[in-house]
Design an enzyme around this catalytic site. Sequence first.
Site, PDB file in Angstrom:
ATOM      1  N   ARG A   1      -6.950  -6.884  10.007  1.00  6.97           N
ATOM      2  CA  ARG A   1      -6.126  -7.388  11.127  1.00  6.97           C
ATOM      3  C   ARG A   1      -6.892  -7.501  12.438  1.00  6.97           C
ATOM      4  NH1 ARG A   1      -0.420  -4.429   9.529  1.00  6.97           N
ATOM      5  NH2 ARG A   1       0.166  -5.983   7.967  1.00  6.97           N
TER       6      ARG A   1
ATOM      7  N   GLY B   1       0.830  -1.207   0.000  1.00  5.60           N
ATOM      8  CA  GLY B   1       0.000   0.000   0.000  1.00  5.60           C
ATOM      9  C   GLY B   1       0.860   1.251   0.000  1.00  5.60           C
TER      10      GLY B   1
ATOM     11  N   SER C   1      -3.365   8.963   8.348  1.00  6.91           N
ATOM     12  CA  SER C   1      -2.606   8.070   7.471  1.00  6.91           C
ATOM     13  C   SER C   1      -1.360   8.741   6.917  1.00  6.91           C
ATOM     14  CB  SER C   1      -3.495   7.619   6.303  1.00  6.91           C
ATOM     15  OG  SER C   1      -2.701   7.059   5.288  1.00  6.91           O
TER      16      SER C   1
ATOM     17  N   ARG D   1       2.562  -9.574   8.822  1.00  4.55           N
ATOM     18  CA  ARG D   1       2.626  -9.278  10.262  1.00  4.55           C
ATOM     19  C   ARG D   1       1.832 -10.298  11.081  1.00  4.55           C
ATOM     20  NH1 ARG D   1       5.953  -5.152  10.124  1.00  4.55           N
ATOM     21  NH2 ARG D   1       5.565  -3.530   8.597  1.00  4.55           N
TER      22      ARG D   1
ATOM     23  N   GLN E   1       0.458   7.437   4.671  1.00  8.33           N
ATOM     24  CA  GLN E   1       0.492   7.197   3.219  1.00  8.33           C
ATOM     25  C   GLN E   1      -0.261   8.293   2.481  1.00  8.33           C
ATOM     26  OE1 GLN E   1      -0.922   3.183   2.663  1.00  8.33           O
ATOM     27  NE2 GLN E   1       0.845   2.303   3.702  1.00  8.33           N
TER      28      GLN E   1
ATOM     29  N   LYS F   1      -5.792  -3.031   6.295  1.00  4.59           N
ATOM     30  CA  LYS F   1      -4.363  -3.333   6.097  1.00  4.59           C
ATOM     31  C   LYS F   1      -4.246  -4.541   5.154  1.00  4.59           C
ATOM     32  CE  LYS F   1      -2.817  -0.027   8.669  1.00  4.59           C
ATOM     33  NZ  LYS F   1      -2.197   1.117   7.998  1.00  4.59           N
TER      34      LYS F   1
ATOM     35  N   ASP G   1       1.075  -0.779  13.109  1.00  5.78           N
ATOM     36  CA  ASP G   1       1.565  -2.042  12.534  1.00  5.78           C
ATOM     37  C   ASP G   1       1.928  -3.057  13.620  1.00  5.78           C
ATOM     38  OD1 ASP G   1       1.193  -0.989  10.048  1.00  5.78           O
ATOM     39  OD2 ASP G   1       3.283  -0.414   9.752  1.00  5.78           O
TER      40      ASP G   1
ATOM     41  N   ARG H   1      -7.602  -3.070  -1.452  1.00  9.79           N
ATOM     42  CA  ARG H   1      -7.447  -2.001  -0.439  1.00  9.79           C
ATOM     43  C   ARG H   1      -7.874  -0.647  -1.020  1.00  9.79           C
ATOM     44  NH1 ARG H   1      -1.717  -2.704   2.310  1.00  9.79           N
ATOM     45  NH2 ARG H   1      -2.609  -1.112   3.683  1.00  9.79           N
TER      46      ARG H   1
HETATM   47  C1  S3P Z   1       3.089   3.406   6.273  1.00 12.42           C
HETATM   48  C2  S3P Z   1       2.003   3.952   6.889  1.00 12.42           C
HETATM   49  C3  S3P Z   1       0.997   3.157   7.612  1.00 12.42           C
HETATM   50  C4  S3P Z   1       1.509   1.765   7.923  1.00 12.42           C
HETATM   51  C5  S3P Z   1       2.200   1.127   6.761  1.00 12.42           C
HETATM   52  C6  S3P Z   1       3.379   1.968   6.323  1.00 12.42           C
HETATM   53  C7  S3P Z   1       4.015   4.301   5.554  1.00 12.42           C
HETATM   54  O1  S3P Z   1      -0.171   3.046   6.822  1.00 12.42           O
HETATM   55  O2  S3P Z   1       0.457   0.941   8.368  1.00 12.42           O
HETATM   56  O3  S3P Z   1       2.655  -0.166   7.076  1.00 12.42           O
HETATM   57  O4  S3P Z   1       5.144   3.885   5.236  1.00 12.42           O
HETATM   58  O5  S3P Z   1       3.640   5.449   5.298  1.00 12.42           O
HETATM   59  P1  S3P Z   1      -1.275   4.227   6.791  1.00 12.42           P
HETATM   60  O6  S3P Z   1      -0.605   5.440   6.377  1.00 12.42           O
HETATM   61  O7  S3P Z   1      -2.295   3.783   5.794  1.00 12.42           O
HETATM   62  O8  S3P Z   1      -1.830   4.291   8.171  1.00 12.42           O
END
Ligand code: S3P
Length: 437
Positions: free
Chosen positions: A353, A100, A174, A395, A176, A349, A322, A128
């Site tokens: 989870r 993701g 988030s 995980r 991301q 995720k 995580d 997702r």
């Molecule tokens: C991550 C952000 C998290 C995390 C993922 C890695 C990243 O997700 O769960 O394993 O590297 O920015 P979200 O931003 O969707 O919460």
Amino acid sequence: MSESIKVSPLKKISGELAVPGDKSISHRAAILAGLSDGPCFVENFLPSEDCVNTLRAMGQLGIRYEIENGTEDHPINLTIHGCHGQLEAPKKELDCGNSGTGMRLLAGVLAAQEFDSVLIGDESLSSRPMGRIITPLAEMGAQFETKGKKPGCAPLHITGGTLSPITYEMPMASAQVKSAVLLAGMFAPDKTTVIQPAINRDHTERMLNSFGVKVRTEGNTISVYGGQKVRARDLVVPGDISSAAFWIVAAACVPGSRLLMTNVGLNPTRTALLDVLVRMGALIKDHVHHNDGGEARGNIEVIGRQLKGTEIKPEEIPNLIDEVPILAVAGALAEGRMTIRNAAELRVKETDRIETTTENLRLMGADVHEFEDGMIIEGGQNLKGAPLDSFGDHRIAMAFTIAGLLAKEGSTTIANTACVATSYPNFSEHLKEISQR
Ligand code: S3P
């Protein structure tokens, strides 16, 4: 997906381990070094499927890199030659595999390019939600089409172009989504701002600053001005605290254990697990010995004790998101109740989870109540070995390997563990090392 892991109970967890590079930082290193204005030497890149997919996607966008240590499939030290922000149109789809982070961060960059691109992923990633990045990036002016079996899911077709800056209030905490908007904002004129509902991992902000792109953070408001030069620099990726978490919890729960994790990332937006374990009664000391590129790294020393349950605070959730599956295992072994709520993000995720953790804990004999946004675990019960499934989630595979080591009786087999290679390629070797001590 095949492969399985079989473990039997261990009396204590002792020794010293250095986990591989941080996954979040490795993705960002591949992207920012690729956009920079020269060669960047990246040391301790995570040689896992997820990060290699992002690196290869950058390769398809015209970025050259040479592997100095490691192999094509497992690059550890590499020189990435920045393209001065001039990416090339890819000749085919960019495959993000299971990641993701890879897909959402790349989408932020691709939204600003004068060419079309298509991002694809495996079955899990193709279910997702991508709407969370499409909403702000479309507001900036990019066009998206999702062609997945499920609405709003990959394959993600992107028609990039000239973007406009926005101020975006994220509905979820988030990293991301924040990162996708900030990366797109680098290519837009003026100031792009993201407002986050709660603090979450800030690797993008730190790495942008270290590459000379000034990002301003004031409370929960983060802004970047577009048009800044991405200056090449060398960087060392710290060990991934989310991988170290499995061993940290294992040692923390078992009286008589003594473990040293070396060279681990200690960015404060990633260390909530340590605070929670200390609150549960664990003896944990962390010690920062480097702070390069704005990312702290150091050692974590753990001494095992009988833990007691706790309630995870809402603001802690994004900073241990995580680690919830392995924390839930600690909750099952602790005395008293462990409450994990405000964590509905876990449902989107690599697997749901909340469901996969609950199911496996119950199969091992734990008393777990499932809620839409989390779970309550009535601790103090002995876990029993059982046949389990990872459901294709790395995980879950690793958390329940540890649960099997911490069980009081019986062996545990976890099916479908090939997914571990997405984040921790030498997990089985470390498991063997720990089990032989
Ligand atoms: C991550 C952000 C998290 C995390 C993922 C890695 C990243 O997700 O769960 O394993 O590297 O920015 P979200 O931003 O969707 O919460």
